[in-house]
Design a protein around this motif. Structure first.
Motif, PDB file in Angstrom:
ATOM      1  N   ALA A  34      25.593 -27.098 -20.761  1.00 49.24           N
ATOM      2  CA  ALA A  34      25.134 -26.038 -21.650  1.00 49.24           C
ATOM      3  C   ALA A  34      26.280 -25.456 -22.461  1.00 49.24           C
ATOM      4  CB  ALA A  34      24.448 -24.947 -20.833  1.00 49.24           C
ATOM      5  N   GLU A  35      27.405 -25.171 -21.790  1.00 46.68           N
ATOM      6  CA  GLU A  35      28.554 -24.601 -22.487  1.00 46.68           C
ATOM      7  C   GLU A  35      29.178 -25.612 -23.443  1.00 46.68           C
ATOM      8  OE1 GLU A  35      31.113 -23.291 -19.387  1.00 46.68           O
ATOM      9  OE2 GLU A  35      29.735 -21.730 -18.688  1.00 46.68           O
ATOM     10  N   GLY A  36      29.189 -26.875 -23.025  1.00 43.22           N
ATOM     11  CA  GLY A  36      29.799 -27.913 -23.848  1.00 43.22           C
ATOM     12  C   GLY A  36      29.104 -28.104 -25.180  1.00 43.22           C
ATOM     13  N   VAL A  37      27.768 -28.076 -25.179  1.00 48.40           N
ATOM     14  CA  VAL A  37      27.051 -28.304 -26.439  1.00 48.40           C
ATOM     15  C   VAL A  37      27.240 -27.116 -27.383  1.00 48.40           C
ATOM     16  CG1 VAL A  37      24.797 -27.344 -25.769  1.00 48.40           C
ATOM     17  CG2 VAL A  37      24.917 -29.209 -27.431  1.00 48.40           C
ATOM     18  N   LEU A  38      27.341 -25.900 -26.843  1.00 46.93           N
ATOM     19  CA  LEU A  38      27.587 -24.737 -27.701  1.00 46.93           C
ATOM     20  C   LEU A  38      28.980 -24.809 -28.313  1.00 46.93           C
ATOM     21  CD1 LEU A  38      26.000 -21.879 -25.537  1.00 46.93           C
ATOM     22  CD2 LEU A  38      24.959 -23.197 -27.388  1.00 46.93           C
ATOM     23  N   ALA A  39      29.966 -25.174 -27.489  1.00 48.23           N
ATOM     24  CA  ALA A  39      31.333 -25.304 -28.007  1.00 48.23           C
ATOM     25  C   ALA A  39      31.417 -26.392 -29.065  1.00 48.23           C
ATOM     26  CB  ALA A  39      32.296 -25.604 -26.859  1.00 48.23           C
ATOM     27  N   ALA A  40      30.761 -27.525 -28.825  1.00 47.02           N
ATOM     28  CA  ALA A  40      30.819 -28.637 -29.775  1.00 47.02           C
ATOM     29  C   ALA A  40      30.164 -28.264 -31.100  1.00 47.02           C
ATOM     30  CB  ALA A  40      30.137 -29.865 -29.180  1.00 47.02           C
ATOM     31  N   THR A  41      29.067 -27.515 -31.040  1.00 45.34           N
ATOM     32  CA  THR A  41      28.363 -27.139 -32.270  1.00 45.34           C
ATOM     33  C   THR A  41      29.233 -26.256 -33.154  1.00 45.34           C
ATOM     34  OG1 THR A  41      26.272 -27.236 -31.041  1.00 45.34           O
ATOM     35  CG2 THR A  41      26.232 -26.154 -33.174  1.00 45.34           C
ATOM     36  N   VAL A  42      29.982 -25.354 -32.537  1.00 45.50           N
ATOM     37  CA  VAL A  42      30.886 -24.495 -33.313  1.00 45.50           C
ATOM     38  C   VAL A  42      32.120 -25.272 -33.751  1.00 45.50           C
ATOM     39  CG1 VAL A  42      32.344 -22.434 -33.234  1.00 45.50           C
ATOM     40  CG2 VAL A  42      30.075 -22.396 -32.198  1.00 45.50           C
ATOM     41  N   GLN A  43      32.692 -26.048 -32.824  1.00 51.15           N
ATOM     42  CA  GLN A  43      33.911 -26.793 -33.137  1.00 51.15           C
ATOM     43  C   GLN A  43      33.681 -27.752 -34.300  1.00 51.15           C
ATOM     44  OE1 GLN A  43      34.782 -30.262 -32.472  1.00 51.15           O
ATOM     45  NE2 GLN A  43      36.867 -29.917 -33.225  1.00 51.15           N
ATOM     46  N   GLN A  44      32.473 -28.338 -34.374  1.00 46.42           N
ATOM     47  CA  GLN A  44      32.161 -29.268 -35.459  1.00 46.42           C
ATOM     48  C   GLN A  44      31.616 -28.557 -36.704  1.00 46.42           C
ATOM     49  OE1 GLN A  44      29.848 -32.661 -33.996  1.00 46.42           O
ATOM     50  NE2 GLN A  44      30.969 -32.600 -32.049  1.00 46.42           N
ATOM     51  N   ARG A  45      31.698 -27.229 -36.689  1.00 47.43           N
ATOM     52  CA  ARG A  45      31.392 -26.386 -37.852  1.00 47.43           C
ATOM     53  C   ARG A  45      29.953 -26.519 -38.318  1.00 47.43           C
ATOM     54  NH1 ARG A  45      36.947 -26.802 -41.519  1.00 47.43           N
ATOM     55  NH2 ARG A  45      38.375 -26.165 -39.845  1.00 47.43           N
ATOM     56  N   LEU A  46      29.043 -26.692 -37.368  1.00 45.25           N
ATOM     57  CA  LEU A  46      27.626 -26.732 -37.701  1.00 45.25           C
ATOM     58  C   LEU A  46      27.016 -25.337 -37.680  1.00 45.25           C
ATOM     59  CD1 LEU A  46      26.538 -29.867 -35.643  1.00 45.25           C
ATOM     60  CD2 LEU A  46      27.348 -29.744 -38.009  1.00 45.25           C
ATOM     61  N   THR A  47      27.697 -24.408 -37.048  1.00 42.96           N
ATOM     62  CA  THR A  47      27.286 -23.013 -37.019  1.00 42.96           C
ATOM     63  C   THR A  47      28.516 -22.188 -36.682  1.00 42.96           C
ATOM     64  OG1 THR A  47      25.668 -21.448 -36.118  1.00 42.96           O
ATOM     65  CG2 THR A  47      26.649 -23.027 -34.566  1.00 42.96           C
ATOM     66  N   SER A  48      28.316 -20.889 -36.498  1.00 42.47           N
ATOM     67  CA  SER A  48      29.424 -19.989 -36.153  1.00 42.47           C
ATOM     68  C   SER A  48      29.059 -19.218 -34.889  1.00 42.47           C
ATOM     69  CB  SER A  48      29.686 -19.009 -37.299  1.00 42.47           C
ATOM     70  OG  SER A  48      28.599 -18.093 -37.412  1.00 42.47           O
ATOM     71  N   PRO A  49      30.059 -18.670 -34.188  1.00 39.58           N
ATOM     72  CA  PRO A  49      29.745 -17.842 -33.021  1.00 39.58           C
ATOM     73  C   PRO A  49      28.820 -16.676 -33.361  1.00 39.58           C
ATOM     74  CG  PRO A  49      32.075 -18.422 -33.012  1.00 39.58           C
ATOM     75  CD  PRO A  49      31.527 -18.894 -34.324  1.00 39.58           C
ATOM     76  N   ASP A  50      29.032 -16.050 -34.507  1.00 36.52           N
ATOM     77  CA  ASP A  50      28.177 -14.915 -34.884  1.00 36.52           C
ATOM     78  C   ASP A  50      26.727 -15.344 -35.039  1.00 36.52           C
ATOM     79  OD1 ASP A  50      30.281 -13.162 -34.839  1.00 36.52           O
ATOM     80  OD2 ASP A  50      30.634 -13.208 -37.014  1.00 36.52           O
ATOM     81  N   GLN A  51      26.505 -16.502 -35.657  1.00 34.39           N
ATOM     82  CA  GLN A  51      25.136 -16.978 -35.835  1.00 34.39           C
ATOM     83  C   GLN A  51      24.496 -17.331 -34.491  1.00 34.39           C
ATOM     84  OE1 GLN A  51      26.335 -19.999 -38.775  1.00 34.39           O
ATOM     85  NE2 GLN A  51      24.806 -19.158 -40.158  1.00 34.39           N
ATOM     86  N   LEU A  52      25.269 -17.932 -33.589  1.00 33.72           N
ATOM     87  CA  LEU A  52      24.735 -18.239 -32.259  1.00 33.72           C
ATOM     88  C   LEU A  52      24.367 -16.960 -31.512  1.00 33.72           C
ATOM     89  CD1 LEU A  52      26.906 -21.187 -30.873  1.00 33.72           C
ATOM     90  CD2 LEU A  52      24.465 -21.228 -31.425  1.00 33.72           C
ATOM     91  N   LEU A  53      25.232 -15.961 -31.575  1.00 38.22           N
ATOM     92  CA  LEU A  53      24.939 -14.694 -30.902  1.00 38.22           C
ATOM     93  C   LEU A  53      23.686 -14.041 -31.484  1.00 38.22           C
ATOM     94  CD1 LEU A  53      28.531 -13.193 -30.545  1.00 38.22           C
ATOM     95  CD2 LEU A  53      27.027 -13.935 -28.679  1.00 38.22           C
ATOM     96  N   GLU A  54      23.525 -14.136 -32.789  1.00 38.87           N
ATOM     97  CA  GLU A  54      22.321 -13.583 -33.415  1.00 38.87           C
ATOM     98  C   GLU A  54      21.065 -14.276 -32.896  1.00 38.87           C
ATOM     99  OE1 GLU A  54      20.161 -13.571 -37.801  1.00 38.87           O
ATOM    100  OE2 GLU A  54      22.352 -13.774 -37.678  1.00 38.87           O
ATOM    101  N   TRP A  55      21.142 -15.608 -32.737  1.00 36.68           N
ATOM    102  CA  TRP A  55      19.970 -16.350 -32.263  1.00 36.68           C
ATOM    103  C   TRP A  55      19.726 -16.130 -30.776  1.00 36.68           C
ATOM    104  CZ3 TRP A  55      15.912 -18.714 -34.371  1.00 36.68           C
ATOM    105  CH2 TRP A  55      15.940 -18.946 -35.749  1.00 36.68           C
ATOM    106  N   VAL A  56      20.763 -15.880 -29.987  1.00 36.33           N
ATOM    107  CA  VAL A  56      20.548 -15.533 -28.580  1.00 36.33           C
ATOM    108  C   VAL A  56      19.670 -14.287 -28.497  1.00 36.33           C
ATOM    109  CG1 VAL A  56      21.657 -14.691 -26.472  1.00 36.33           C
ATOM    110  CG2 VAL A  56      22.649 -16.614 -27.713  1.00 36.33           C
ATOM    111  N   ASP A  57      19.929 -13.299 -29.351  1.00 39.47           N
ATOM    112  CA  ASP A  57      19.104 -12.087 -29.372  1.00 39.47           C
ATOM    113  C   ASP A  57      17.703 -12.368 -29.911  1.00 39.47           C
ATOM    114  OD1 ASP A  57      21.176 -10.572 -28.348  1.00 39.47           O
ATOM    115  OD2 ASP A  57      21.926  -9.964 -30.323  1.00 39.47           O
ATOM    116  N   ARG A  58      17.616 -13.191 -30.936  1.00 40.27           N
ATOM    117  CA  ARG A  58      16.302 -13.485 -31.529  1.00 40.27           C
ATOM    118  C   ARG A  58      15.400 -14.263 -30.588  1.00 40.27           C
ATOM    119  NH1 ARG A  58      16.976 -15.791 -37.598  1.00 40.27           N
ATOM    120  NH2 ARG A  58      14.725 -15.993 -37.301  1.00 40.27           N
TER     121      ARG A  58
END
Length: 304
Positions: free
Chosen positions: A152-176
């Motif tokens: 679970a942690e690896g796929v989140l890190a990879a998505t940000v590292q590969q610049r497909l999204t940003s931490p802020d956008q992920l945090l926003e979607w965690v709330d949504r």
């Protein structure tokens, strides 16, 4: 409506049409049955007809899934992330998200249907007409379904590292996406990623240092090796005697002979009189962080 219009529609859907779409274009079930019986068409599922023969491509499997899944179905999870550009997380099966009430039956080999009570229309984007889940809810939903925290942690890190999204956008979607299984853990991990961690291994190093009272390292430092080639080191510490200690973390793929030899050559090229390179495995960081921390302390890594 011209009966030939079905060809243009099929062309936009990977050569696939539902029986309802064919009926809209004036092709009744008897005409469909005749084409299937004569080998020109294929009934892939009770609702989806292929107007071409042969093995389905990956794109066609996606179209088959969303057509069979109904009007609210989306390509989801790692399949959607792969279409968005995520590398090194391929899964053979195509994942299709459908409403919880959808009747998809057995589906089709190569497709996995995942029922959801969530408002899938809010997650939807279109890729060449194909209904696709946005990358943030796609990876978060996949992560929430994993038994392995590292996956679970690896796929989140990879998505940000590969610049497909940003931490802020992920945090926003965690709330949504409330309620979301693992949401608190995801928030902590995303904040660690925002702090500069590019992988699960880097997150593990940071946690190890915090747990055992070591100074946090500087990560992903640009270095020129002995041949002048630009390298990025995993973790570095400045020691009291002025030398630099570099820790390189080896994942499972590093055990392949070719990669192993490349890593040895990389270690030699990065080592210099004032720079020491040591290595550990991702497994050690996960299962024996105390031993790694002890060795780093003996090598001179300062306390936090």
């Amino acid at each position: 409506m011209s009966r030939e219009d079905w060809k243009r529609r099929a062309l936009t859907q990977g050569g696939l049409l539902t029986r309802a779409q064919l009926a809209e274009h004036g092709i009744d079930r008897w005409a469909v049955r005749h084409r299937i019986d004569t080998g020109r068409w294929v009934d892939h599922t009770p609702t989806v007809i292929g107007t071409t023969t042969g093995e389905l491509s990956r794109e066609q499997l996606m179209w088959l899934g969303v057509l069979h899944g109904g009007p609210d179905a989306l390509v989801g999870d790692l399949t959607a992330a792969e279409v968005a550009g995520l590398r090194n997380w391929h899964r053979d099966d195509v994942t299709i998200l459908v409403p919880h009430s959808a009747d998809v039956g057995a589906g089709h080999p190569g497709t996995v249907f995942v029922r959801s009570r969530r408002p899938l229309t809010d997650w939807k984007r279109s890729v060449a007409g194909l209904p696709m889940c946005r990358v943030e809810p796609a990876v978060l939903r996949f992560a929430s379904a994993q038994r392995s925290a590292r996956t679970a942690e690896g796929v989140l890190a990879a998505t940000v590292q590969q610049r497909l999204t940003s931490p802020d956008q992920l945090l926003e979607w965690v709330d949504r996406m409330r309620p979301l299984r693992g949401a608190d853990r995801f928030r902590r991990v995303i904040r660690e990623i925002a702090g500069g961690a590019h992988s699960v291994a880097e997150i593990d190093v940071r946690r190890m240092c915090k747990r055992f009272g070591l100074a946090p390292p500087v990560r992903q430092v640009r270095r020129r090796d002995s041949s002048g080639r630009l390298r990025f080191t995993d973790c570095e510490w400045l020691l009291a005697d002025g030398r630099i200690l570099v820790l390189e973390v080896d994942g499972a793929f590093h055990m392949d002979v070719e990669n192993w030899e490349d890593d040895l050559a990389r270690q030699r090229a990065l080592t210099s009189p004032n720079r020491v390179v040591v290595r550990c495995t991702a497994r050690e960081l996960r299962d024996e962080p105390d031993r790694v921390a002890r060795d780093l302390r003996l090598l001179g890594v300062p306390a936090a």
